[in-house]
Scaffold this motif. Sequence first.
Motif, mmCIF file in Angstrom:
data_model
loop_
_atom_site.group_PDB
_atom_site.id
_atom_site.type_symbol
_atom_site.label_atom_id
_atom_site.label_comp_id
_atom_site.label_asym_id
_atom_site.label_seq_id
_atom_site.Cartn_x
_atom_site.Cartn_y
_atom_site.Cartn_z
ATOM 1 N N ALA A 138 -24.976 27.987 55.095
ATOM 2 C CA ALA A 138 -23.621 28.125 55.265
ATOM 3 C C ALA A 138 -22.675 27.449 54.941
ATOM 4 N N VAL A 139 -21.627 27.598 54.848
ATOM 5 C CA VAL A 139 -20.268 26.576 54.654
ATOM 6 C C VAL A 139 -18.952 27.267 55.433
ATOM 7 N N PHE A 140 -18.371 26.348 55.945
ATOM 8 C CA PHE A 140 -17.009 26.817 56.370
ATOM 9 C C PHE A 140 -16.030 26.690 55.348
ATOM 10 N N VAL A 141 -15.205 27.660 54.951
ATOM 11 C CA VAL A 141 -14.041 27.252 54.030
ATOM 12 C C VAL A 141 -12.748 27.675 54.804
ATOM 13 N N SER A 142 -11.936 26.795 54.696
ATOM 14 C CA SER A 142 -10.596 26.881 55.457
ATOM 15 C C SER A 142 -9.601 28.000 54.625
ATOM 16 N N ASP A 143 -8.583 28.372 55.613
ATOM 17 C CA ASP A 143 -7.560 29.368 54.837
ATOM 18 C C ASP A 143 -6.848 28.594 53.693
ATOM 19 N N GLU A 144 -6.641 27.266 53.753
ATOM 20 C CA GLU A 144 -5.793 26.713 52.943
ATOM 21 C C GLU A 144 -6.610 26.631 51.337
ATOM 22 N N ALA A 145 -8.030 26.487 51.742
ATOM 23 C CA ALA A 145 -9.019 26.210 50.378
ATOM 24 C C ALA A 145 -9.015 27.702 49.952
ATOM 25 N N LEU A 146 -8.991 28.822 50.762
ATOM 26 C CA LEU A 146 -9.103 30.316 50.068
ATOM 27 C C LEU A 146 -8.066 30.714 49.778
ATOM 28 N N GLU A 147 -6.960 30.025 49.778
ATOM 29 C CA GLU A 147 -5.518 30.589 49.242
ATOM 30 C C GLU A 147 -5.644 30.655 47.660
ATOM 31 N N GLY A 148 -5.378 31.730 47.030
ATOM 32 C CA GLY A 148 -5.342 31.942 45.784
ATOM 33 C C GLY A 148 -6.875 32.299 45.305
ATOM 34 N N VAL A 149 -7.816 32.277 45.927
ATOM 35 C CA VAL A 149 -9.319 32.528 45.470
ATOM 36 C C VAL A 149 -9.342 33.837 45.467
ATOM 37 N N ARG A 150 -9.738 34.696 44.397
ATOM 38 C CA ARG A 150 -10.113 36.175 44.495
ATOM 39 C C ARG A 150 -11.721 36.331 44.404
ATOM 40 N N THR A 151 -12.540 35.220 44.096
ATOM 41 C CA THR A 151 -13.962 35.482 43.888
ATOM 42 C C THR A 151 -14.669 34.124 44.435
ATOM 43 N N ILE A 152 -15.811 34.439 45.300
ATOM 44 C CA ILE A 152 -16.695 33.413 45.680
ATOM 45 C C ILE A 152 -18.135 33.643 45.064
ATOM 46 N N ARG A 153 -18.738 32.588 44.329
ATOM 47 C CA ARG A 153 -19.675 32.816 43.349
ATOM 48 C C ARG A 153 -20.678 31.752 43.658
ATOM 49 N N VAL A 154 -22.075 32.144 44.133
ATOM 50 C CA VAL A 154 -22.930 31.156 44.282
ATOM 51 C C VAL A 154 -24.237 31.458 43.469
ATOM 52 N N THR A 155 -24.548 30.142 42.971
ATOM 53 C CA THR A 155 -25.547 30.123 41.591
ATOM 54 C C THR A 155 -26.926 29.825 42.374
ATOM 55 N N GLY A 156 -27.955 30.257 41.703
ATOM 56 C CA GLY A 156 -29.177 29.449 41.776
ATOM 57 C C GLY A 156 -29.847 29.130 40.613
ATOM 58 N N GLU A 157 -31.127 29.074 40.468
ATOM 59 C CA GLU A 157 -31.798 28.755 39.512
ATOM 60 C C GLU A 157 -31.672 29.808 38.408
ATOM 61 N N THR A 158 -32.213 31.144 38.676
ATOM 62 C CA THR A 158 -32.252 32.219 37.908
ATOM 63 C C THR A 158 -31.418 33.120 37.871
ATOM 64 N N ASN A 159 -30.510 33.164 39.000
ATOM 65 C CA ASN A 159 -29.351 34.148 39.341
ATOM 66 C C ASN A 159 -28.164 33.722 39.987
ATOM 67 N N ALA A 160 -27.300 34.535 39.947
ATOM 68 C CA ALA A 160 -25.972 34.288 40.843
ATOM 69 C C ALA A 160 -25.459 35.495 41.386
ATOM 70 N N ARG A 161 -24.763 35.438 42.637
ATOM 71 C CA ARG A 161 -24.253 36.354 43.344
ATOM 72 C C ARG A 161 -22.735 35.899 43.558
#
Length: 165
Positions: A138-161
Amino acid sequence: MRILLTTALVTALALPGCGYIRDSRINPANWFGKSRAEAVDAQPTNPLLPRKSSFARPEAVYAGVPVQQILDLKVERTAGGAVVRVVGLSSTLGAYDVLLEPAEDDEESSTLEYTLKAAYSKKSRPNAPATSREVVAAVFVSDEALEGVRTIRVTGETNARSVRR
Protein backbone atom coordinates in the motif's frame (compact mmCIF):
# COMPACT_ATOMS: atom_id res chain seq x y z
CA MET A 1 13.21 32.62 77.43
CA ARG A 2 16.93 32.91 76.76
CA ILE A 3 16.76 30.28 73.98
CA LEU A 4 13.87 32.06 72.28
CA LEU A 5 15.63 35.42 72.44
CA THR A 6 18.88 33.94 71.12
CA THR A 7 17.10 32.23 68.22
CA ALA A 8 15.28 35.46 67.26
CA LEU A 9 18.50 37.48 67.40
CA VAL A 10 20.45 34.97 65.24
CA THR A 11 17.61 34.82 62.71
CA ALA A 12 17.37 38.62 62.55
CA LEU A 13 21.10 38.93 61.89
CA ALA A 14 21.35 35.99 59.42
CA LEU A 15 18.31 36.89 57.30
CA PRO A 16 19.83 39.99 55.62
CA GLY A 17 22.83 37.85 54.63
CA CYS A 18 20.57 35.67 52.46
CA GLY A 19 20.06 38.58 50.09
CA TYR A 20 23.76 38.49 49.29
CA ILE A 21 23.67 34.74 48.52
CA ARG A 22 20.54 35.16 46.40
CA ASP A 23 22.39 37.38 43.89
CA SER A 24 25.77 35.65 44.03
CA ARG A 25 27.29 32.88 41.90
CA ILE A 26 27.11 30.54 44.89
CA ASN A 27 23.36 30.12 44.31
CA PRO A 28 22.80 27.35 41.69
CA ALA A 29 19.71 29.14 40.37
CA ASN A 30 21.97 31.92 39.03
CA TRP A 31 24.47 29.74 37.18
CA PHE A 32 22.95 30.06 33.71
CA GLY A 33 21.46 33.54 33.88
CA LYS A 34 18.33 34.71 32.07
CA SER A 35 17.38 33.72 28.55
CA ARG A 36 17.74 36.16 25.67
CA ALA A 37 16.54 36.20 22.09
CA GLU A 38 18.96 35.44 19.26
CA ALA A 39 18.59 35.73 15.50
CA VAL A 40 18.61 32.42 13.57
CA ASP A 41 19.17 31.95 9.85
CA ALA A 42 16.08 30.52 8.19
CA GLN A 43 17.03 27.15 6.68
CA PRO A 44 14.77 25.23 4.29
CA THR A 45 15.97 21.89 5.70
CA ASN A 46 14.07 19.79 8.18
CA PRO A 47 15.96 19.70 11.49
CA LEU A 48 14.47 16.30 12.32
CA LEU A 49 16.16 14.59 9.36
CA PRO A 50 19.79 13.61 9.88
CA ARG A 51 22.43 15.25 7.74
CA LYS A 52 24.41 13.08 5.35
CA SER A 53 27.69 11.96 6.81
CA SER A 54 30.90 11.34 4.92
CA PHE A 55 30.94 7.92 6.57
CA ALA A 56 27.42 7.04 5.44
CA ARG A 57 26.98 3.99 3.28
CA PRO A 58 25.65 4.51 -0.22
CA GLU A 59 21.97 3.80 -0.61
CA ALA A 60 21.29 0.24 -1.67
CA VAL A 61 19.78 -0.38 -5.07
CA TYR A 62 16.36 -2.01 -4.83
CA ALA A 63 16.60 -5.55 -6.24
CA GLY A 64 12.88 -6.09 -6.75
CA VAL A 65 11.22 -7.31 -9.92
CA PRO A 66 7.56 -6.99 -10.93
CA VAL A 67 5.26 -9.59 -9.38
CA GLN A 68 3.62 -12.11 -11.71
CA GLN A 69 0.00 -10.97 -11.44
CA ILE A 70 -2.10 -8.19 -9.89
CA LEU A 71 -5.11 -9.74 -8.12
CA ASP A 72 -6.87 -6.75 -6.53
CA LEU A 73 -6.63 -2.95 -6.43
CA LYS A 74 -8.49 -0.72 -3.97
CA VAL A 75 -8.33 3.01 -3.32
CA GLU A 76 -9.52 3.96 0.17
CA ARG A 77 -10.18 7.60 1.04
CA THR A 78 -8.44 8.94 4.15
CA ALA A 79 -7.95 12.34 5.72
CA GLY A 80 -5.63 14.30 3.47
CA GLY A 81 -5.56 11.84 0.56
CA ALA A 82 -6.06 8.19 -0.28
CA VAL A 83 -4.42 4.83 0.34
CA VAL A 84 -3.78 2.69 -2.75
CA ARG A 85 -3.83 -0.97 -1.65
CA VAL A 86 -2.76 -3.75 -4.00
CA VAL A 87 -2.81 -7.54 -3.69
CA GLY A 88 -0.51 -9.38 -6.05
CA LEU A 89 0.60 -12.93 -6.77
CA SER A 90 4.34 -13.62 -6.78
CA SER A 91 5.80 -16.16 -9.17
CA THR A 92 7.48 -18.18 -6.39
CA LEU A 93 7.34 -18.53 -2.65
CA GLY A 94 9.78 -16.34 -0.73
CA ALA A 95 8.87 -12.83 -1.89
CA TYR A 96 9.77 -10.03 0.53
CA ASP A 97 10.35 -6.27 0.55
CA VAL A 98 7.20 -5.62 -1.51
CA LEU A 99 6.56 -2.07 -2.64
CA LEU A 100 4.61 0.03 -5.09
CA GLU A 101 7.16 1.85 -7.21
CA PRO A 102 5.84 4.94 -9.01
CA ALA A 103 6.42 5.04 -12.75
CA GLU A 104 7.89 8.09 -14.45
CA ASP A 105 4.92 10.38 -14.80
CA ASP A 106 4.02 13.19 -17.12
CA GLU A 107 2.99 16.45 -15.52
CA GLU A 108 0.02 16.65 -17.91
CA SER A 109 -1.04 13.01 -17.52
CA SER A 110 -4.28 12.25 -15.73
CA THR A 111 -3.06 8.73 -14.86
CA LEU A 112 -1.10 7.81 -11.76
CA GLU A 113 0.94 4.65 -12.50
CA TYR A 114 2.68 2.22 -10.15
CA THR A 115 4.51 -1.08 -10.57
CA LEU A 116 4.15 -3.72 -7.85
CA LYS A 117 7.63 -5.13 -7.20
CA ALA A 118 9.06 -7.69 -4.78
CA ALA A 119 12.49 -9.05 -4.00
CA TYR A 120 12.92 -12.83 -3.88
CA SER A 121 15.09 -14.92 -1.62
CA LYS A 122 17.65 -17.24 -3.18
CA LYS A 123 15.94 -20.22 -1.58
CA SER A 124 12.61 -19.75 -3.37
CA ARG A 125 10.44 -22.78 -4.01
CA PRO A 126 8.30 -22.71 -7.17
CA ASN A 127 5.79 -25.34 -6.01
CA ALA A 128 3.49 -23.51 -3.59
CA PRO A 129 -0.24 -22.83 -3.53
CA ALA A 130 -1.44 -19.45 -4.79
CA THR A 131 -2.74 -18.35 -1.39
CA SER A 132 0.74 -18.60 0.15
CA ARG A 133 2.27 -16.56 -2.70
CA GLU A 134 -0.03 -13.54 -2.25
CA VAL A 135 1.67 -10.25 -1.37
CA VAL A 136 0.11 -6.98 -0.26
CA ALA A 137 1.46 -3.44 -0.60
CA ALA A 138 0.00 0.00 0.00
CA VAL A 139 1.02 3.60 -0.53
CA PHE A 140 -0.45 6.89 0.70
CA VAL A 141 -1.18 9.49 -1.98
CA SER A 142 -1.87 13.06 -0.82
CA ASP A 143 -4.72 15.23 -2.07
CA GLU A 144 -2.20 17.45 -3.87
CA ALA A 145 -0.84 14.47 -5.81
CA LEU A 146 -4.38 13.30 -6.64
CA GLU A 147 -5.37 16.67 -8.05
CA GLY A 148 -6.19 16.20 -11.73
CA VAL A 149 -5.74 12.40 -11.60
CA ARG A 150 -8.60 10.45 -13.18
CA THR A 151 -7.07 6.94 -13.25
CA ILE A 152 -4.78 4.97 -10.92
CA ARG A 153 -3.06 2.03 -12.63
CA VAL A 154 -0.89 -0.72 -11.14
CA THR A 155 1.06 -3.07 -13.40
CA GLY A 156 2.62 -6.46 -12.78
CA GLU A 157 4.55 -8.83 -15.02
CA THR A 158 1.56 -10.30 -16.88
CA ASN A 159 -1.35 -7.94 -16.21
CA ALA A 160 -2.43 -4.55 -14.92
CA ARG A 161 -5.40 -3.24 -12.94
CA SER A 162 -6.80 0.27 -12.90
CA VAL A 163 -9.36 2.30 -10.98
CA ARG A 164 -11.19 5.35 -12.35
CA ARG A 165 -12.84 8.22 -10.56
